[in-house]
Write a protein that holds these residues in place. Structure first.
Motif, PDB file in Angstrom:
ATOM      1  N   ASP A 127      39.581  28.136  38.187  1.00 36.89           N
ATOM      2  CA  ASP A 127      38.708  29.007  37.399  1.00 36.89           C
ATOM      3  C   ASP A 127      37.315  28.417  37.187  1.00 36.89           C
ATOM      4  O   ASP A 127      36.508  29.017  36.469  1.00 36.89           O
ATOM      5  CB  ASP A 127      39.335  29.260  36.016  1.00 36.89           C
ATOM      6  CG  ASP A 127      40.665  29.994  36.099  1.00 36.89           C
ATOM      7  OD1 ASP A 127      40.825  30.821  37.022  1.00 36.89           O
ATOM      8  OD2 ASP A 127      41.547  29.732  35.260  1.00 36.89           O
ATOM      9  N   GLN A 151      40.371  39.684  33.738  1.00 43.40           N
ATOM     10  CA  GLN A 151      39.641  38.465  34.076  1.00 43.40           C
ATOM     11  C   GLN A 151      38.144  38.734  34.033  1.00 43.40           C
ATOM     12  O   GLN A 151      37.680  39.841  34.292  1.00 43.40           O
ATOM     13  CB  GLN A 151      40.046  37.975  35.462  1.00 43.40           C
ATOM     14  CG  GLN A 151      41.481  37.467  35.532  1.00 43.40           C
ATOM     15  CD  GLN A 151      41.813  36.865  36.890  1.00 43.40           C
ATOM     16  OE1 GLN A 151      41.121  37.090  37.880  1.00 43.40           O
ATOM     17  NE2 GLN A 151      42.879  36.096  36.944  1.00 43.40           N
ATOM     18  N   HIS A 152      37.391  37.697  33.696  1.00 42.63           N
ATOM     19  CA  HIS A 152      35.947  37.853  33.498  1.00 42.63           C
ATOM     20  C   HIS A 152      35.258  36.549  33.888  1.00 42.63           C
ATOM     21  O   HIS A 152      35.697  35.465  33.507  1.00 42.63           O
ATOM     22  CB  HIS A 152      35.670  38.192  32.033  1.00 42.63           C
ATOM     23  CG  HIS A 152      34.221  38.156  31.661  1.00 42.63           C
ATOM     24  ND1 HIS A 152      33.306  39.075  32.146  1.00 42.63           N
ATOM     25  CD2 HIS A 152      33.513  37.311  30.845  1.00 42.63           C
ATOM     26  CE1 HIS A 152      32.107  38.806  31.635  1.00 42.63           C
ATOM     27  NE2 HIS A 152      32.210  37.746  30.849  1.00 42.63           N
ATOM     28  N   TRP A 153      34.174  36.662  34.661  1.00 43.63           N
ATOM     29  CA  TRP A 153      33.382  35.482  35.006  1.00 43.63           C
ATOM     30  C   TRP A 153      32.339  35.264  33.909  1.00 43.63           C
ATOM     31  O   TRP A 153      31.449  36.079  33.717  1.00 43.63           O
ATOM     32  CB  TRP A 153      32.711  35.650  36.359  1.00 43.63           C
ATOM     33  CG  TRP A 153      33.617  35.417  37.524  1.00 43.63           C
ATOM     34  CD1 TRP A 153      34.104  36.352  38.380  1.00 43.63           C
ATOM     35  CD2 TRP A 153      34.145  34.156  37.951  1.00 43.63           C
ATOM     36  NE1 TRP A 153      34.901  35.771  39.331  1.00 43.63           N
ATOM     37  CE2 TRP A 153      34.945  34.412  39.090  1.00 43.63           C
ATOM     38  CE3 TRP A 153      34.030  32.841  37.496  1.00 43.63           C
ATOM     39  CZ2 TRP A 153      35.624  33.409  39.779  1.00 43.63           C
ATOM     40  CZ3 TRP A 153      34.707  31.833  38.170  1.00 43.63           C
ATOM     41  CH2 TRP A 153      35.489  32.112  39.300  1.00 43.63           C
ATOM     42  N   ARG A 163      35.909  31.379  35.055  1.00 44.00           N
ATOM     43  CA  ARG A 163      36.740  32.581  35.019  1.00 44.00           C
ATOM     44  C   ARG A 163      37.681  32.482  33.823  1.00 44.00           C
ATOM     45  O   ARG A 163      38.488  31.556  33.726  1.00 44.00           O
ATOM     46  CB  ARG A 163      37.545  32.729  36.308  1.00 44.00           C
ATOM     47  CG  ARG A 163      38.388  33.994  36.354  1.00 44.00           C
ATOM     48  CD  ARG A 163      38.924  34.234  37.758  1.00 44.00           C
ATOM     49  NE  ARG A 163      39.658  33.083  38.256  1.00 44.00           N
ATOM     50  CZ  ARG A 163      40.018  32.917  39.532  1.00 44.00           C
ATOM     51  NH1 ARG A 163      39.676  33.832  40.432  1.00 44.00           N
ATOM     52  NH2 ARG A 163      40.683  31.849  39.918  1.00 44.00           N
ATOM     53  N   ARG A 195      29.605  29.215  36.480  1.00 46.65           N
ATOM     54  CA  ARG A 195      30.422  30.211  35.808  1.00 46.65           C
ATOM     55  C   ARG A 195      31.868  29.731  35.669  1.00 46.65           C
ATOM     56  O   ARG A 195      32.318  28.844  36.411  1.00 46.65           O
ATOM     57  CB  ARG A 195      30.393  31.539  36.565  1.00 46.65           C
ATOM     58  CG  ARG A 195      30.895  31.447  38.004  1.00 46.65           C
ATOM     59  CD  ARG A 195      30.797  32.784  38.716  1.00 46.65           C
ATOM     60  NE  ARG A 195      31.460  32.734  40.021  1.00 46.65           N
ATOM     61  CZ  ARG A 195      31.739  33.805  40.777  1.00 46.65           C
ATOM     62  NH1 ARG A 195      31.384  35.020  40.344  1.00 46.65           N
ATOM     63  NH2 ARG A 195      32.352  33.676  41.931  1.00 46.65           N
TER      64      ARG A 195
END
Length: 341
Positions: free
Chosen positions: A198, A215-217, A207, A205
């Motif tokens: 991640d 999920q989000h960066w 994750r 960035r």
């Protein structure tokens, strides 16, 4: 009665006879599925949709309390016959027993539950949880962190050992992008297995997993990325570095292989005391602070929404609305119409 026959029955008797006729035509609301049985099914549905354990517990605790209230007061306890007045009475009871905020949580949880019951066909009429019955919660002043307080926190972690570098990286990331503590502390670091890694240091960035499971960066600024890089170099010498898949490692105790969100909370308390900051400093305080600073620097509401991973624009106002006047004054000072004349 034939048309040529006069009915001498009294008006009262005729009215009673008519009421009886209407009553015999009334359709009673049938008994629906037992709410206790429905709760088990709803729990299974929540688990299958990967809701967070804390969220599921909040939902089910409210449902159990509602069922107990209905049973205690001899009220209908099935999906069809629960009415708006039953929900309303329960919310009043919860408000008096606990607080308006707790009653509001109960309202939101019951709304989700009855929407699910309607979607599953267990309730054939509309939800009894009405928008107009939502409890009013007094607004509380949100605590924000000033730039000076964040610098003082960082000053307590200015050393070069493992713990200082780890804590400095965490404070930098919290102040930079304001992630939720569970999302931040469950970041994985598996550079040899890209699918589960991640951490994208080159892309600046991380994750993370959001509250709903998406999920989000999370973007990182230059200083946050540099602090993370320094931590990764210190992490490589940690005794659990090779076997642990988690980015954040502990120092002492049984949880050395994975520093949890409670460990983050404790770390901030310790650093706040060292920095001489009064009151509690929590991970959540960084969330509103980061959003406010982004707006203050010129980011749009949409930009902040994307950075934070929020689903709606309303969340931007929820976290930053109290400082809107301050930002407006700064904007006016910069763009004052009178100053241009």
């Amino acid at each position: 009665m034939p048309d040529n026959v006069i009915d001498f029955t009294s008006r009262t008797a005729r009215r009673r006879r008519g009421e009886k006729s209407l009553a015999s035509q009334a359709i009673a609301i049938p008994r629906g599925a037992d709410l206790g049985r429905c709760l088990d099914s709803w729990t299974l549905s929540l688990e299958s949709s990967h809701k967070a354990a804390k969220t599921i517990r909040s939902y089910t605790d409210t449902a159990k309390a509602f069922i107990a209230y209905l049973q205690r007061n001899s009220l209908p306890c099935d999906a069809e016959r629960v009415a708006a007045e039953h929900v309303r009475a329960f919310l009043v009871y919860e408000r008096e027993r606990t607080s308006p905020a707790s009653a509001d949580t109960a309202f939101r949880n019951l709304r989700v539950w009855f929407n699910w019951l309607c979607s599953e066909g267990e309730r054939t009429t509309s939800s009894p949880v009405l928008a107009g019955d939502r409890p009013k919660v007094p607004r509380k002043v949100r605590r924000y962190l000033s730039g000076d307080e964040q610098r003082r926190l960082l000053a307590t972690a200015a050393g070069k050992d493992f713990e200082d570098r780890r804590d400095a990286a965490l404070i930098r990331i919290l102040g930079d992008s304001g992630p939720r503590r569970t999302g931040l502390m469950n970041v994985r670091y598996t550079p040899r297995t890209p699918d589960t890694n991640d951490v994208d240091l080159k892309g600046r960035r991380l994750r993370i997993v959001l509250k709903g499971g998406d999920q989000h960066w999370l973007p990182l600024g230059a200083k946050a990325a540099a602090a993370l890089d320094r931590y990764l170099r210190a992490r490589s010498a940690h005794r659990k570095a090779q076997e642990s898949p988690w980015l954040w490692l502990g120092v002492t105790g049984r949880g050395v292989a994975h520093m949890t969100d409670s460990g983050l909370y404790q770390m901030l308390q310790r650093r706040a005391e060292l920095a001489g900051i009064e009151g509690k400093v929590t991970p959540h305080m960084f969330r509103g602070t980061a959003a406010h600073e982004l707006l203050r620097a010129g980011a749009s509401d949409g930009d902040v929404q994307q950075i934070m991973g929020w689903k709606t624009r309303e969340m931007v106002t929820h976290y930053t609305g109290e400082l809107a006047a301050e930002r407006a004054r700064e904007t006016h000072a910069r763009l004052s119409p009178g100053d241009r004349i």
